[in-house]
Design a protein around this motif. Structure first.
Motif: not given
Length: 615
Positions: A109-120
């Motif tokens: 989570a620190m090194k390669s954080p994922c993203r929440l791509m919000v579309f709605d």
């Protein structure tokens, strides 16, 4: 538990009036709800995702004060490992999703954080928006990001974990980017669509960026109906996947019948046949060395199984333009580097999103090496007579220059063994220079430290003047410092004032290291500061272009913090350029946005005043 609305798959172009288009990201569908009771992140199957992806909540908590006024709040989005603005890494999110150890999850989570791509946006301030049309929900979502002072452009390199999926009105504009960046596809949405819980709707359509493989059938599984498809890897049969979907009933029946009539052996549920029946299969990507989401496209009666090779599969897998043949793919190009022509073409494909913006609408000069480094090279400015119709050109000074504005042109030039790409300091639409470039060229590779010294001195001055500079290697033995400028605002006379000022500054600072002496024999071991080179009609090697030297050097963009005495020009070659991009991103990613905020005007006025005083 709330179930998300789902799009329907389409194989037809979803271009319709009054529809909008979004990038389709490949990850885990996620609903995020933030109420007075806390933050929940839930998968489409109702599974809690926060323990697996703690970086989402951690990021939101840093904006807690800003969000307070909008709670309760609910987003619909895709949880992804973002590779570039148009593509998520499916393999990476799968690996991350399988982690169990809390410590390992925290490290990732620190090194390669994922993203929440919000579309709605499904709820804001406790008010449900499900019955409002999509375009109104989208407007509210964009407005919310702006109110929170969050960036609205997707960016895998910033620290913003919550990112917006921006809508496009032009399908072709977005599709071109998705193909260039090798994204998964597009979601087309009716402007008037409501959000209907748990429904697979025709108001949202997913259109995928399929790759294609020419292959042959090797076996059939009687228990589940799957056909195993393969290619030849050297002389061995290499299974690439299994395909079930995409057949018409009569096609599937005919294929089964043919296999039963030509059995060579059975092994459990599998019926084996000799390579004979060739197919074209479309798929999304290779995952665990198997085709992901394979669909039958059509029979290839024009192909022999021997033509279905692993080499051809790799070419198709790179999503190169389908109607562009790669000639002599195995031709060796370098004597001391194991680089074949196809490796170079693959390099251009991978680097194209980062290289093409610097070639677009610029009069192109290439250096071609028709025999690789084993023969003579030549400069090419004029577009050759045999160039295909899709090659765009622009005439200037009696020369018909090629404009390399798209992937197809870049790959065609690569197939012509254009190794070096040189461009002027302005586009065909510019009235003056689009940038200033300082070409810092030491007398030899052993004097590279002089280029580093000059670059760092220039950076000191830029910082003092609040100017924004970018730096890259030349691909040979030097460094090049770029200052992007707003279009059409300055002349070459204006920029010459600044380049000559910087040259004089360097020489005053260290006359034993730097010179503006044009005659080589008078320079000695000093670095030549070529401020005259920045002028109309002059050219510079484009970022990410290869160079025709023994090291297969690449004109590689750098981060300023990398520029020190330890770096060596030999380290920046074709292989390392791609590794750098994958690991560190593109140091020139903000280059074009900088043009609008570059405070060059006030600096120029000071220089002009100084010149008038001298006069």
């Amino acid at each position: 538990m709330m179930k998300p609305m789902l799009p329907s798959l389409t194989f037809e172009l979803p271009v319709r009036p009054d529809w909008l288009y979004e990038v389709k990201y490949d990850g885990f569908r996620a609903l995020l709800e933030w109420t007075i009771n806390g933050i929940t992140l839930t998968s489409r199957n109702g599974k809690p995702l926060s323990p697996q992806f703690p970086e989402i909540e951690e990021f939101l908590r840093t904006y807690e004060e800003q969000f307070k006024a909008y709670l309760p709040l609910q987003f619909d989005g895709e949880l992804v490992s973002l590779e570039n603005a148009y593509k998520a890494n499916f393999s990476a999110i799968q690996v991350r999703g399988r982690l169990k150890a809390v410590k390992k999850i925290s490290e990732q989570a620190m090194k390669s954080p994922c993203r929440l791509m919000v579309f709605d946006l499904l709820m804001i301030k406790g008010k449900p928006l499900l019955n409002q049309p999509y375009h109104k929900r989208k407007d509210k979502l964009i407005n919310l990001f702006q109110q929170l002072e969050l960036e609205v452009d997707s960016n895998p390199y910033n620290r913003q974990i919550l990112q917006l999926v921006f809508p496009y009105e032009d399908f072709n504009d977005l599709w071109e980017k998705v193909v260039l960046y090798d994204g998964e596809g597009i979601i087309a949405k009716s402007r008037t669509s409501l959000w209907e819980e748990g429904k697979r709707t025709l108001q949202w359509l997913k259109y995928k960026n399929w790759k294609y493989v020419s292959c042959f059938v090797t076996s059939f599984d009687k228990t589940n109906g799957y056909f195993y498809v393969s290619v030849y890897k050297e002389n061995d049969i290499h299974v690439v996947g299994q395909v079930l979907f995409g057949f018409k009933p009569e096609e599937k029946q005919a294929l089964r019948q043919t296999i039963k009539q030509n059995i060579i052996r059975e092994d459990g549920s599998l019926i084996f046949v000799n390579p004979a029946i060739c197919l074209e299969v479309k798929y999304l990507e290779l995952y665990d060395n198997q085709l992901r989401e394979p669909h039958f496209d059509h029979f290839r009666f024009d192909l022999e199984p021997a033509e279905c090779t692993y080499e051809q599969f790799m070419i198709q897998q790179k999503n190169l333009p389908a109607d562009l043949a790669i000639t002599h793919p195995n031709k060796p190009l370098w004597e001391n580097q194991h680089i074949e022509k196809i490796d170079y073409i693959f390099y251009l494909r991978e680097v194209s999103p980062f290289m093409l913006p610097f070639l677009e609408n610029r009069l192109l000069t290439v250096i071609r090496y028709p025999h690789g480094m084993f023969g003579e090279a030549f400069y090419q400015k004029n577009c050759p007579d045999y160039a295909p119709e899709f090659i765009r050109t622009h005439s200037a000074d009696g020369i018909d220059y090629i404009l390399c504005n798209n992937l197809k042109t870049l790959v065609w030039l690569g197939n012509q063994l254009a190794i070096e790409f040189h461009v002027p300091f302005q586009t065909i639409h510019s009235k003056g220079p689009s940038e200033i470039v300082f070409d810092l060229d030491p007398p030899d590779q052993d004097s590279f430290h002089l280029a580093v010294k000059a670059a760092l001195l220039i950076k000191e001055v830029l910082d003092q003047l609040n100017l924004i500079g970018f730096i890259k290697t030349s691909g040979n033995k030097g460094l090049q410092v770029y200052l992007p400028l707003p279009e059409g605002k300055f002349s070459y006379d204006d920029t010459r004032l600044f380049t000559s000022f910087m040259a004089e500054y360097l020489i005053a600072k260290d006359p034993d290291s730097f010179t503006i002496e044009r005659m080589k024999k008078k320079r000695g071991k000093r670095l030549y500061v070529d401020y005259v080179q920045h002028g109309e009609g002059k050219t510079i090697v484009a970022p990410y272009s290869l160079r025709g030297n023994e090291a297969a050097g690449v004109a590689t963009p750098l981060y300023w913090e990398e520029v020190d005495e330890k770096i060596s020009p030999a380290a920046f070659n074709m292989e390392n350029a791609l590794k750098r991009l994958q690991k560190q991103g593109n140091p020139f990613r903000n280059y074009f946005q900088t043009k609008q905020i570059q405070p060059f005007g006030p600096i120029l006025e000071i220089l002009k005043k100084g010149q008038r005083k001298k006069g």
